[in-house]
Write a protein that holds these residues in place. Structure first.
Motif, mmCIF file in Angstrom:
data_model
loop_
_atom_site.group_PDB
_atom_site.id
_atom_site.type_symbol
_atom_site.label_atom_id
_atom_site.label_comp_id
_atom_site.label_asym_id
_atom_site.label_seq_id
_atom_site.Cartn_x
_atom_site.Cartn_y
_atom_site.Cartn_z
ATOM 1 N N ARG A 200 0.805 -1.218 0.000
ATOM 2 C CA ARG A 200 0.000 0.000 0.000
ATOM 3 C C ARG A 200 0.842 1.275 0.000
ATOM 4 O O ARG A 200 0.309 2.369 0.149
ATOM 5 N N VAL A 201 2.155 1.130 -0.157
ATOM 6 C CA VAL A 201 3.042 2.289 -0.196
ATOM 7 C C VAL A 201 3.222 2.769 -1.631
ATOM 8 O O VAL A 201 3.461 1.969 -2.542
ATOM 9 N N ASP A 202 3.097 4.068 -1.847
ATOM 10 C CA ASP A 202 3.421 4.681 -3.145
ATOM 11 C C ASP A 202 4.916 4.954 -3.135
ATOM 12 O O ASP A 202 5.382 5.962 -2.592
ATOM 13 N N LEU A 203 5.681 4.043 -3.729
ATOM 14 C CA LEU A 203 7.133 4.113 -3.633
ATOM 15 C C LEU A 203 7.690 5.359 -4.319
ATOM 16 O O LEU A 203 8.594 6.020 -3.786
ATOM 17 N N ALA A 204 7.170 5.698 -5.481
ATOM 18 C CA ALA A 204 7.667 6.878 -6.194
ATOM 19 C C ALA A 204 7.414 8.154 -5.389
ATOM 20 O O ALA A 204 8.280 9.032 -5.296
ATOM 21 N N ASP A 205 6.238 8.263 -4.801
ATOM 22 C CA ASP A 205 5.929 9.436 -3.983
ATOM 23 C C ASP A 205 6.854 9.509 -2.777
ATOM 24 O O ASP A 205 7.310 10.588 -2.392
ATOM 25 N N LEU A 206 7.128 8.360 -2.172
ATOM 26 C CA LEU A 206 8.035 8.316 -1.025
ATOM 27 C C LEU A 206 9.422 8.838 -1.405
ATOM 28 O O LEU A 206 10.025 9.631 -0.674
ATOM 29 N N HIS B 244 17.223 3.709 -10.081
ATOM 30 C CA HIS B 244 15.957 3.316 -10.694
ATOM 31 C C HIS B 244 14.915 3.008 -9.619
ATOM 32 O O HIS B 244 15.228 2.369 -8.611
ATOM 33 N N VAL B 245 13.692 3.430 -9.870
ATOM 34 C CA VAL B 245 12.554 3.103 -9.014
ATOM 35 C C VAL B 245 11.640 2.179 -9.800
ATOM 36 O O VAL B 245 11.030 2.580 -10.796
ATOM 37 N N ALA B 246 11.553 0.917 -9.383
ATOM 38 C CA ALA B 246 10.700 -0.080 -10.028
ATOM 39 C C ALA B 246 9.424 -0.199 -9.206
ATOM 40 O O ALA B 246 9.350 -0.995 -8.261
ATOM 41 N N GLU B 247 8.422 0.612 -9.567
ATOM 42 C CA GLU B 247 7.215 0.687 -8.748
ATOM 43 C C GLU B 247 6.467 -0.637 -8.683
ATOM 44 O O GLU B 247 6.018 -1.065 -7.623
ATOM 45 N N LYS B 248 6.321 -1.304 -9.832
ATOM 46 C CA LYS B 248 5.557 -2.556 -9.858
ATOM 47 C C LYS B 248 6.269 -3.659 -9.088
ATOM 48 O O LYS B 248 5.635 -4.531 -8.497
ATOM 49 N N LYS B 249 7.592 -3.632 -9.090
ATOM 50 C CA LYS B 249 8.359 -4.653 -8.377
ATOM 51 C C LYS B 249 8.606 -4.281 -6.923
ATOM 52 O O LYS B 249 9.015 -5.122 -6.118
ATOM 53 N N GLY B 250 8.401 -2.999 -6.593
ATOM 54 C CA GLY B 250 8.461 -2.594 -5.202
ATOM 55 C C GLY B 250 9.839 -2.352 -4.631
ATOM 56 O O GLY B 250 10.052 -2.509 -3.429
ATOM 57 N N PHE B 251 10.794 -1.939 -5.480
ATOM 58 C CA PHE B 251 12.125 -1.652 -4.924
ATOM 59 C C PHE B 251 12.804 -0.547 -5.715
ATOM 60 O O PHE B 251 12.406 -0.210 -6.837
ATOM 61 N N VAL B 252 13.862 0.017 -5.096
ATOM 62 C CA VAL B 252 14.747 0.953 -5.773
ATOM 63 C C VAL B 252 16.105 0.281 -5.909
ATOM 64 O O VAL B 252 16.507 -0.524 -5.070
ATOM 65 N N HIS C 266 20.095 -1.315 -2.894
ATOM 66 C CA HIS C 266 18.866 -1.995 -3.318
ATOM 67 C C HIS C 266 17.938 -2.059 -2.113
ATOM 68 O O HIS C 266 18.234 -2.736 -1.134
ATOM 69 N N TYR C 267 16.839 -1.317 -2.157
ATOM 70 C CA TYR C 267 15.953 -1.248 -1.005
ATOM 71 C C TYR C 267 14.490 -1.351 -1.432
ATOM 72 O O TYR C 267 14.112 -0.905 -2.520
ATOM 73 N N ASP C 268 13.671 -1.904 -0.534
ATOM 74 C CA ASP C 268 12.244 -1.690 -0.644
ATOM 75 C C ASP C 268 11.925 -0.404 0.119
ATOM 76 O O ASP C 268 12.832 0.322 0.542
ATOM 77 N N ALA C 269 10.635 -0.096 0.290
ATOM 78 C CA ALA C 269 10.279 1.178 0.924
ATOM 79 C C ALA C 269 10.785 1.263 2.359
ATOM 80 O O ALA C 269 11.232 2.324 2.817
ATOM 81 N N ILE C 270 10.748 0.147 3.075
ATOM 82 C CA ILE C 270 11.208 0.149 4.458
ATOM 83 C C ILE C 270 12.705 0.429 4.513
ATOM 84 O O ILE C 270 13.182 1.280 5.271
ATOM 85 N N GLY C 271 13.461 -0.285 3.695
ATOM 86 C CA GLY C 271 14.908 -0.082 3.664
ATOM 87 C C GLY C 271 15.293 1.309 3.220
ATOM 88 O O GLY C 271 16.270 1.881 3.726
ATOM 89 N N PHE C 272 14.530 1.877 2.277
ATOM 90 C CA PHE C 272 14.809 3.235 1.796
ATOM 91 C C PHE C 272 14.672 4.238 2.944
ATOM 92 O O PHE C 272 15.534 5.110 3.130
ATOM 93 N N LEU C 273 13.611 4.125 3.715
ATOM 94 C CA LEU C 273 13.432 5.030 4.849
ATOM 95 C C LEU C 273 14.537 4.859 5.884
ATOM 96 O O LEU C 273 15.036 5.836 6.451
#
Length: 355
Positions: free
Chosen positions: A10-16, A46-54, A62-69
């Motif tokens: 439910r996280v908008d990774l690009a917005d984050l 790169h931000v891969a929104e559909k795959k859920g990682f940067v 290489h992080y998901d939203a949690i790791g990015f924060l």
């Protein structure tokens, strides 16, 4: 109660990423930018929104939203999850996220948090395919350094532990070092700076049973429980009328395992022919009169419908189900022998251990 997969979905990774001052532009199906973690002039982040990682092809982060924060803001794993709206993370944050730190040579071991389910981008393991895992407890290479280091494993077995929905939770590998068989548990973990990798880290307690996906797929089938993933895999092939399951960690690991998924099932235990194997299945009383619970007591408390055990008395020490098949027994012979040796187990109710 939610898990990390539900939280990340439910996280908008690009917005984050944008809210952290990163200017993204469209490139094909992904968004790119200059990496916020190192200096560069050509965008490689790169931000891969559909795959859920940067992922940065320049510095390798290489992080998901949690790791990015965690990496950008210095949050702990729990703080990052709560920042993303995960106020009740249940299985992710129980015993896995505790403040007590073990030490190596009086240096604190960094906390690596196992997460379920394992993301799709995590490297898969297979027999004969070498891979690297991070050992948080490895002695530092330099005096005064932080514990931790890589370990290359060439497994002869790689048994995947899966949840009831089929999602991957981790592996138990089998390999040899200096002629000695070892069976390490590896889980996909988030490190203190948000990095993700396979680690020599046990499952959070209570640990999952092996075979939960098959148990869920066959709600009426009886369960056969030998000791060890190799025996369970061989049992699944030879005796397909059963759901073959086991636990990790040998006779000591049984008491750390969650048997609640077995509620309402008929259970047959098949111990190894040695004191440790029998004790792990049926429990034992030590010299001081203290009961050490085994699979029978734990399954009884979980509400199984019936418990039987295959009597292995008289078999060679250490003999198990897989040995019988390796010796040339056919599945019919194995089933007939087990039928002649199986007996009911009467389990006395025990008090639930204090939390």
């Amino acid at each position: 109660m939610i898990n990390t997969a539900q939280l990340l979905a439910r996280v908008d990774l690009a917005d984050l990423v944008r809210r952290h001052g990163v200017e993204l532009r469209k490139q094909g199906t992904e968004l790119v930018a200059c990496c916020p973690f190192h200096n560069e002039n050509t965008p490689s982040f790169h931000v891969a929104e559909k795959k859920g990682f940067v992922h940065c092809f320049g510095c390798g982060v290489h992080y998901d939203a949690i790791g990015f924060l965690m990496a950008m803001d210095g949050y702990t794993f729990v703080e990052a999850c709560r920042k993303l709206g995960g106020q009740d993370l249940g299985e992710v944050t129980r015993k896995a996220v505790r403040e007590v730190r073990q030490r190596v040579n009086d240096k604190p071991i960094e906390l690596w948090v196992p997460i379920y389910p394992v993301p799709d981008e995590a490297p898969a393991w297979a027999p004969g395919v070498s891979g690297r895992v991070w050992n948080p407890k490895r002695e530092p290479r330099e005096p005064g350094g932080t514990p931790g280091g890589w370990w290359t494993i060439d497994p002869v077995r790689a048994d995947a532990y899966r949840a009831g929905d089929g999602s991957l939770m981790g592996y138990v590998l089998r390999t040899e070092i200096d002629g000695k068989k070892i069976t390490p548990t590896i889980t996909w973990c988030i490190g203190p700076r948000g990095e993700a990798r396979w680690c020599l880290q046990p499952f959070p307690e209570p640990r999952p049973l092996y075979g939960l996906d098959q148990l869920a797929a066959r709600p009426e089938a009886p369960v056969l429980m030998p000791q060890g993933e190799k025996c369970a895999a061989r049992a699944a092939e030879a005796l397909p009328m059963y759901v073959a399951m086991t636990w990790c960690g040998g006779d000591k690991g049984v008491r750390l395992t969650d048997f609640s998924p077995l509620e309402g099932r008929d259970l047959v235990l098949w111990p190894d022919a040695d004191p440790g194997g029998i004790g792990g299945m049926l429990g034992y009383v030590d010299g001081s009169g203290l009961l050490h619970e085994g699979a029978a007591q734990l399954a009884h408390r979980a509400g199984v419908r019936s418990i039987r055990v295959v009597d292995v008395e008289g078999m060679p020490k250490g003999w198990d189900l897989a040995d019988a098949l390796d010796d040339g027994w056919t599945p019919r012979q194995l089933a007939a022998w087990a039928k002649s040796r199986v007996k009911a187990v009467e389990v006395q109710a025990t008090e639930r251990p204090a939390a």
